[in-house]
Design an enzyme around this catalytic site. Structure first.
Site, PDB file in Angstrom:
ATOM      1  N   ILE A 146      39.335  48.463   1.454  1.00  0.00           N
ATOM      2  CA  ILE A 146      38.827  49.051   2.774  1.00  0.00           C
ATOM      3  C   ILE A 146      38.653  48.482   3.412  1.00  0.00           C
ATOM      4  O   ILE A 146      38.799  48.176   4.801  1.00  0.00           O
ATOM      5  CB  ILE A 146      37.929  50.300   2.603  1.00  0.00           C
ATOM      6  CG1 ILE A 146      38.388  52.080   1.602  1.00  0.00           C
ATOM      7  CG2 ILE A 146      37.496  51.277   3.851  1.00  0.00           C
ATOM      8  CD1 ILE A 146      37.845  52.493   1.022  1.00  0.00           C
ATOM      9  N   HIS A 147      37.973  47.524   3.634  1.00  0.00           N
ATOM     10  CA  HIS A 147      36.836  45.945   3.950  1.00  0.00           C
ATOM     11  C   HIS A 147      38.542  45.470   4.935  1.00  0.00           C
ATOM     12  O   HIS A 147      38.252  45.177   6.242  1.00  0.00           O
ATOM     13  CB  HIS A 147      36.506  45.539   3.705  1.00  0.00           C
ATOM     14  CG  HIS A 147      36.127  44.429   4.039  1.00  0.00           C
ATOM     15  ND1 HIS A 147      34.984  44.633   5.612  1.00  0.00           N
ATOM     16  CD2 HIS A 147      35.378  43.481   4.249  1.00  0.00           C
ATOM     17  CE1 HIS A 147      34.143  43.828   5.735  1.00  0.00           C
ATOM     18  NE2 HIS A 147      34.700  42.834   5.658  1.00  0.00           N
ATOM     19  N   ALA A 148      39.037  45.141   4.364  1.00  0.00           N
ATOM     20  CA  ALA A 148      40.550  44.510   4.815  1.00  0.00           C
ATOM     21  C   ALA A 148      41.336  45.203   5.813  1.00  0.00           C
ATOM     22  O   ALA A 148      41.101  44.663   6.703  1.00  0.00           O
ATOM     23  CB  ALA A 148      41.012  44.066   3.365  1.00  0.00           C
TER      24      ALA A 148
END
Length: 108
Positions: A74-76
């Site tokens: 999700i961060h990526a």
């Protein structure tokens, strides 16, 4: 390629794209338009590389591979979306600085 390595490549290329975009704005602000345009091109190349890794994940899932949705993924994805947005905004800023320069130099 290992799932985590794909995610790290997404993060890496997205971060580089964001940095190039911010660099482009600074170059344009300093009147270095050609350097600004080159930085935008570099940002586009990094986004393209990140997108290839993202596409590999989508392709794997479309073929039925079960992918785990992790906070890191999700961060990526968030980094990639932000990099694309900032690159688009940097392009607009470069164009704006070019116009402002032309106007201040007596052009239209």
């Amino acid at each position: 390629m290992e799932f985590e390595m794909i995610i790290m490549n997404l993060l890496n290329y997205s971060g580089e794209a964001r940095s190039y975009s911010m660099e482009a704005i600074q170059f344009a602000k300093d009147g270095e338009v050609e350097k600004a345009k080159k930085s935008i091109e570099e940002a586009e190349q990094k986004i393209s590389l990140a997108h290839k890794f993202q596409t590999s994940l989508i392709h794997s899932e479309a073929q039925g591979e079960k992918l785990s949705i992790s906070l890191l993924l999700i961060h990526a994805e968030d980094h990639l979306m932000n990099a694309i947005t900032i690159k688009d905004m940097a392009t607009e800023f470069v164009d704006l600085y070019v116009r402002m320069s032309k106007i201040s130099n007596g052009g239209c």
